[in-house]
Design an enzyme around this catalytic site. Structure first.
Site, short mmCIF file in Angstrom:
data_model
loop_
_atom_site.label_atom_id
_atom_site.label_comp_id
_atom_site.label_asym_id
_atom_site.label_seq_id
_atom_site.Cartn_x
_atom_site.Cartn_y
_atom_site.Cartn_z
N ARG A 189 0.84 -1.20 0.00
CA ARG A 189 0.00 0.00 0.00
C ARG A 189 0.87 1.24 0.00
NH1 ARG A 189 -3.77 0.42 4.81
NH2 ARG A 189 -1.89 -0.09 5.98
N SER A 209 8.19 -5.27 6.41
CA SER A 209 7.85 -6.36 7.34
C SER A 209 8.73 -7.59 7.16
CB SER A 209 6.38 -6.75 7.17
OG SER A 209 5.57 -5.62 7.31
N ASP A 222 6.17 -3.82 10.43
CA ASP A 222 4.70 -3.72 10.49
C ASP A 222 4.18 -3.90 11.92
OD1 ASP A 222 5.42 -6.38 10.54
OD2 ASP A 222 3.75 -7.07 9.31
#
Length: 909
Positions: free
Chosen positions: A538, A602, A656
């Site tokens: 994103r 992440s 994350d």
């Protein structure tokens, strides 16, 4: 003789004229389709009352659980002894069942008459005759010790499959000392008294269930049993969730409706005639089994007799004369009706013989009228039976939420088999009442004796299969002691990861993140955020506003990362990322803008500062070359320079998990732990600086990214790993790595389930041993299927639709129940392992602060119900609140960037 003249002079006009007169006289016996539909609706209401715990005690239709949970699947095998008691005869059968490719049943049987003095004698007498006949048959056939005898009784409530409590006798039985007692125990006692023979009673069924199971062996769509003989009844496979009388809401169980009692509470009073009331008054059980008295073979002949007597007394038959024979109860047998309705001419000849045998002086018109009376009585019986059967069919159809139901009804009983027109009338009316049901009627060829053996065979199959399945699933179940052991092992690895001396050898790396503070609400500004952690990522514009009503507004766009880029070169990967950022800025009308960026990355990284991250290793399917050991922030900045479309004035790199913690911390200041349970799994938490030996300084706190997915890489979980974990690990992109994550995270749980299902199928424990090609495909059982299936109250039909998507088109309800159990076991183990690890984290925080009781919030992305249960059990001194991250780690990355810039500007001032 009249018969010869009948055959010569019979004419249609005469028949029609007489039939019209009878139709008018017996108008109350002829029910319209609208009336029958109303009867069906009434019966459906009675079914609902019988299924409901609150209304069952007063319901006329008892809807008795039979504890038969499955129909045959063709794999049953073995030798069984069946005892079949249901009328004036008693059968003993030796049944040999051959499964799989042979799939056939061989039967030997012997039939015994039960004298009337036994039928109405004491319980001990009937037990003795049962035993005597059993001994006789077994010795005559020299079968030796028998394996699985099955006692059949009529109208009972079953408290378990090998125990029956007789509610009330029907079909002419009136033995004293039996009602309200366990009939199996009575039989056992009788056998024990003799002492020279022994049997093992393992299953007890109703004749209706026997018909369903008999036919179910030949047609796996059979889920209804119907008896229309001396008595009448129906059973069907009901969803457990509708059976409030029992615990459990998964799978199916056969329900014995005992529909003969329909109307005992007055529900059919407007349809019962004076003749029906006279039949009832003269019966052995007045006021009981009223529906049965309108339908079954035990009463059909008597209904006709009473009508003939009444018509004669009203001068409409036999010149108004009756005979002693006609006035004798039971003199007009139901068998006479079968012969009379054979066809018009032969039927009239049979009518004459029957009436003359009753001593009647008759005419051609009398024979025609009698034949028509028989037709009306038997047609009403067939149509009433169709109405109640239609209610059962609609119940099954609604349970399955099917637009069109395809099912099979196993049928037995003398009326259905011997009456020349009954079955045709029944079938035709069922089609008219439920046109959206495609119903096949399959006649039971061997009676309930074979069905009794099949129930036993199915019970044995299920018991054997259940034991083997549980043995396998138990390897995936963890005890409290094991979970406490996992907690202590995680804690030990945390200490090793924090220590400079043992950090390199530790499986849990405990990486410093250089995030020293959580948000306090004064943060302000516009930030870009990039969230990369799987096959999609994103790009977000995050607008943070401070003040009394501080808030965060977000705009985002999701981009995919093709597999070839995930496993290509690092330059290709970061070029693609930068291209997507440029596209997003143009989409937002901000092309060429220069904004600070929070980069949620992440993957395991070593950080010496907030704007740097050295990638230690790829996970989650990434294999881009030239990245491991490199500073990911520099790789991103290099790609930005190559693109020359925009600039980045500051980049804060976060995991994350850290982003989740910060995002939730913006709303809850007590949030000091971040937990991810998704495609992968990880935890971060605020550790005391004095314990982080990799970073200088002892004051304050710093967020530590545990990278706990690698726990077990040094063998810490070897004694907890199953064959299925080893299969998943061996076929992964990096065998031997991320062992804890492979037991917990969404990327792997579906694959664990798939391997369990394959193992079950190979052992014949699932899908009848037939594996679909799709299920053989690695990764085809997505974790989203596991989540959907494991969800509470998901109907079995929805589970079955998921299985059909996987090519398992012939899966049964039983298969769906088992698949759901596998999903539940695998998901629960994952949650418990996660909870055990989290217990180690919160206990560490509590002990760091020398607290007797810790109150802390965990920011979480993922489902945590079982995690909470496990955590509460393993860390009772910690009160943990879970705060679900609604906005994801992208918001957290932007907030970390905002906090860092604010701290940086204060330091420069």
């Amino acid at each position: 003789m009249l018969a010869s003249s009948l055959l010569a002079t019979y004419c249609t006009e005469l028949h029609d004229d007489q039939a019209h007169k009878v139709d008018k006289y017996l108008q109350c016996f002829q029910l319209s389709d609208e009336t029958l539909m109303d009867v069906s609706i009434r019966f459906r209401r009675e079914m609902d009352k019988g299924l409901c715990r609150d209304t069952n005690p007063t319901a006329a239709v008892k809807m008795l659980p039979t504890f038969v949970r499955s129909t045959p699947d063709g794999t049953e095998q073995g030798e069984f002894l069946s005892l079949d008691l249901g009328g004036a005869t008693f059968r003993v059968l030796l049944v040999k069942v051959m499964g799989n490719d042979e799939q056939k049943v061989e039967m030997e049987n012997q039939i015994y008459a039960i004298p009337e003095h036994i039928m109405r004698g004491s319980g001990s007498e009937v037990g003795s005759i049962h035993y005597t006949q059993l001994i006789c048959t077994v010795h005559n056939k020299a079968v030796g010790a028998c394996h699985l005898p099955v006692l059949y009784m009529y109208e009972f409530t079953i408290t378990q499959i090998d125990k029956i409590v007789l509610l009330s006798w029907t079909k002419g039985f009136r033995l004293s000392g039996v009602e309200g007692k366990d009939v199996v125990s009575l039989l056992r006692e009788s056998i024990k008294k003799r002492g020279d023979f022994d049997i093992d009673i393992v299953a007890v069924i109703n004749d209706t269930v026997g018909a369903m199971m008999t036919c179910g062996y030949d047609d796996h769509n059979c889920e209804i049993g119907l008896i229309v003989g001396t008595g009448t009844n129906a059973c069907y496979m009901e969803q457990m969730r509708n059976l409030e009388l029992l615990d459990g809401d998964e799978g199916r169980m056969c329900v014995n409706t005992e529909w003969g009692a329909f109307g005992d509470d007055g529900a059919l009073e407007d349809l019962r005639t004076d003749i029906d009331r006279e039949i009832d008054a003269g019966s052995l059980n007045p006021g009981k089994q009223l529906f049965e008295k309108m339908i079954s073979g035990m009463y059909m002949g008597e209904l006709v007799r009473l009508i003939l007597v009444r018509m004669a007394k009203e001068q409409l038959l036999f010149q108004g004369k009756t005979t002693a024979e006609l006035l004798t109860t039971g003199s007009f047998s139901t068998n006479y009706i079968y012969a009379i309705e054979n066809d018009k001419l032969e039927g009239l000849a049979s009518t004459e013989k029957v009436l003359r045998d009753l001593g009647l002086d008759l005419s051609l018109e009398d024979c025609i009228v009698t034949q028509r009376v028989c037709q009306i009585v038997s047609t009403r019986a067939a149509h009433l039976c169709a109405a109640t059967l239609a209610a059962v069919l609609r119940q099954i159809r609604d349970n399955k939420a099917a637009e069109k139901l395809r099912t099979t009804i196993g049928v037995d009983g003398s009326v259905y088999k011997n009456h020349p027109e009954f079955s045709r009338r029944l079938h035709k009316m069922v089609r008219r009442l439920v046109p959206d049901c495609d119903v096949r009627f399959l006649q039971s060829q061997y009676g309930s004796g074979k069905g009794a053996a099949m129930v036993t065979a199915v019970a044995y199959r299920l018991a054997t299969q259940h034991a083997e399945r549980q043995r396998i699933l138990n390897t995936l179940r963890l005890s409290r002691a094991q979970l406490l052991d996992v907690k202590e092992r995680v804690r030990k690895e945390m200490v090793r990861g924090l220590s400079k001396q043992t950090h390199e050898q530790a499986s849990v790396k405990m990486l410093p993140t250089y995030v020293r503070s959580t948000p306090d609400g004064t943060e302000h500004g516009d930030f870009l955020a990039l969230d990369l952690g799987g096959s999609s990522f994103r790009v977000l514009l995050v607008q943070v506003r401070s003040g009394k009503r501080h808030k965060v507004d977000m705009h985002q766009k999701i981009y995919s990362i093709p597999q070839e880029i995930m496993q290509g070169t690092g330059e290709e990967l970061f070029n693609h990322i930068v291209h997507c950022i440029s596209d997003f800025l143009e989409y937002m009308g901000m092309k060429g803008a220069s904004l600070p960026l929070g980069f949620t990355f992440s993957f395991p990284c070593h950080q010496n500062r907030l704007d740097q991250g050295i990638l230690l290793k790829w996970t989650k399917g990434f294999k881009a070359t030239g990245c491991e050991g490199e500073d990911v922030v520099m790789l991103l900045k290099d790609a930005v320079r190559r693109k020359q479309d925009f600039d980045l004035n500051f980049v804060a790199m976060v995991n994350d998990t850290v982003g989740t913690m910060i995002s939730c911390g913006y709303e809850d200041p007590k949030c000091e732990v971040g937990l991810i349970v998704g495609t992968g799994t990880n935890v971060c938490y605020m550790e005391d600086m004095k314990n982080i030996e990799l970073v200088e300084g002892d004051d304050g706190h710093m967020c530590v990214n545990m990278e706990w997915g690698a726990f077990g890489d040094s063998g810490e979980l070897d004694d907890f790993c199953t064959q299925f974990d080893h299969m998943v690990d061996a076929s992964s992109n990096y065998p031997g790595k991320q062992r804890y994550e492979k037991m917990i995270s969404g990327m792997y749980l579906g694959e664990i389930v798939r391997n369990v299902l394959i193992d079950f199928t190979a052992k014949g424990l699932l899908f009848r041993g037939k594996l679909s090609e799709r299920l053989k495909t690695r990764g085809i059982f997505e974790t989203k299927f596991l989540s959907q299936i494991e969800r509470d109250h998901l109907a079995m039909r929805q589970v079955r639709s998921i299985l059909q998507h996987l090519g398992l088109t012939s899966s049964t309800c039983d298969d769906s129940v088992l698949v759901k159990e596998v999903c539940t076991v695998v998901a629960r183990r994952a949650a418990q392992l996660c909870g055990a690890g989290l217990a180690a984290v919160v206990e560490k925080i509590r002990e760091n602060r020398n607290l007797n009781h810790l109150s802390v919030t965990v920011g979480v992305d993922g489902a945590v119900i079982v995690v909470q249960e496990t955590l509460q059990d393993l860390a009772p001194q910690c009160q943990v609140t879970f705060h679900k991250s609604e906005d994801g780690s992208g918001k957290g990355a932007a907030l970390i960037t905002a906090v860092s810039l604010e701290l940086k500007s204060k330091f420069m001032m």
